[in-house]
Write an enzyme that holds these catalytic residues in place. Structure first.
Site, PDB file in Angstrom:
ATOM      1  N   HIS A  76      14.099   2.783 -12.697  1.00  0.00           N
ATOM      2  CA  HIS A  76      13.233   1.771 -13.750  1.00  0.00           C
ATOM      3  C   HIS A  76      13.831   1.288 -14.753  1.00  0.00           C
ATOM      4  O   HIS A  76      13.486   0.441 -15.272  1.00  0.00           O
ATOM      5  CB  HIS A  76      12.168   2.960 -14.041  1.00  0.00           C
ATOM      6  N   ASP A  89      11.294   0.250  -2.371  1.00  0.00           N
ATOM      7  CA  ASP A  89      10.652   0.648  -3.842  1.00  0.00           C
ATOM      8  C   ASP A  89      10.441  -0.609  -4.472  1.00  0.00           C
ATOM      9  O   ASP A  89      10.606  -1.723  -4.188  1.00  0.00           O
ATOM     10  CB  ASP A  89      11.654   1.571  -4.424  1.00  0.00           C
TER      11      ASP A  89
END
Length: 376
Positions: A234, A304
């Site tokens: 992230h 993802d």
């Protein structure tokens, strides 16, 4: 993808029963044996059930089926618009709002999809869950493995699957097969069932079988293994131990995934020395080849989040990231930030028309994505 921390890890009364683990989850049946490849001389080759469905689509509609787009959980009208106008293959519901998960709000959205719609959430338990405000909280994977048997975890997954399905969800981006001893609040942390790869495998497959029992497709993540990686995708680039190390630890759970009928795999944004050549696995042809050849997985594979994780966004605009993922071998590209899918489809259509994105690659992906949602 991170989510808020659940305020309670309490188990319901039906789940507070015993603890422990078993060497192998007897409650998780193997996939049915494949039919023999030795056909009699008079046997008729099986018809391509998807060819007729694909022929109904324009090139742009075919490309849209390979997109998994985030939608606002508080704006059903916007979700309906993106499905009706673009005919995307799947939508992902993140965030804390529950508008899309109440009062049959997903029903008109699903009806608007000409070729079926995958509706996904992250429902792992613990700090990553979506329906805790509606159906009660579920403990983290780590806590489940510490307080339940494999059979009880399958039962817990089945109950959660039924609850999700009743709200219109068809896909759960869970379980995490990551093998990790990180602190509970680490990037993986308590999202991992165990630091023991065999235990992580057994409990992960049990939870996945439970979801399947409840009518929801499980997605195993984050291939090839986030549990021992340095960093958080992230926030930026993430590097795992070398492939030779992953094979004896983080990849052990994936040795059983090829025998699991009805699951999918999510590839993480993980740079793997000895495999990806400095690229994130989600954009690396070598990573998809590893999953297909060494671990014999034949089902759908998705990325993802390509739109909200700096391991990707720091280097690639979203349309290019999606194109590179499909070229590498992903069947569906996911981004949670939603928004206008037009620029992404424009880039893909341009690449398809020029031959940069081979038509055979699109067809291959469609032959996995469409059967998974029973569209052909």
């Amino acid at each position: 993808m991170k989510s808020r921390i659940a305020t309670s890890l309490a188990l319901t009364a039906t789940l507070l029963v015993g603890c422990g683990s078993t060497p192998r989850p007897a409650s998780v049946p193997p996939a049915p044996a494949a039919p023999s490849s030795a056909a009699s001389p008079s046997a008729t080759p099986p018809a391509d059930a998807c060819a007729g469905v694909i022929a109904q689509m324009t090139p742009r509609e075919r490309l849209a089926q390979l997109l998994f787009v985030g939608v606002s959980p508080s704006d059903p009208a916007a979700a309906l618009n993106v499905v009706r106008s673009a005919q995307v293959g799947g939508v992902f519901i993140g965030g804390n709002a529950t508008n899309l998960l109440r009062d049959n709000a997903l029903e008109p959205i699903q009806r608007a999809a000409r070729w079926g719609l995958s509706v996904a959430v992250d429902e792992e338990g613990g700090r990553v869950q979506r329906i805790d405000q509606l159906d009660g909280p579920m403990p983290s994977a780590r806590r489940l493995a510490r307080t339940m048997t494999v059979e009880q975890v399958r039962a817990a997954g089945s109950e959660r699957g039924r609850q999700l399905r009743a709200r219109g969800v068809t896909v759960d981006f869970a379980p995490s097969l990551d093998v990790s001893s990180q602190p509970d609040d680490g990037p993986i942390g308590d999202r991992s069932f165990s630091s023991d790869p065999v235990k992580a495998r057994d409990y992960g497959l049990a939870f996945a079988a439970g979801l399947r029992d409840g009518g929801v497709t499980p997605v195993f993540k984050h291939f090839p293994g986030h549990g021992h990686a340095q960093g958080d995708s992230h926030q930026g680039a993430v590097t795992t131990p070398p492939l030779s190390s992953l094979r004896g630890n983080d990849l052990v759970p994936y040795e059983a995934v090829s025998d699991f009928a009805g699951g999918e795999v999510m590839v993480g944004h993980l740079t793997v020395p000895g495999l990806t050549g400095g690229q994130p696995a989600s954009l690396s042809p070598a990573a998809y080849q590893l999953l297909r050849t060494d671990y014999h997985f034949t089902g759908p594979v998705l990325t993802d989040d390509l739109g909200a994780m700096r391991a990707i966004t720091a280097s690639y605009p979203l349309p290019d990231a999606v194109l590179h993922a499909l070229l590498a071998g992903a069947d569906q590209a996911l981004w949670s930030s939603g928004g206008n899918v037009g620029p992404v489809l424009d880039r893909l259509a341009q690449a398809l028309a020029s031959g940069e994105l081979p038509a055979a690659r699109v067809d291959e992906a469609l032959h996995r994505v469409l059967p998974a949602k029973r569209a052909c």
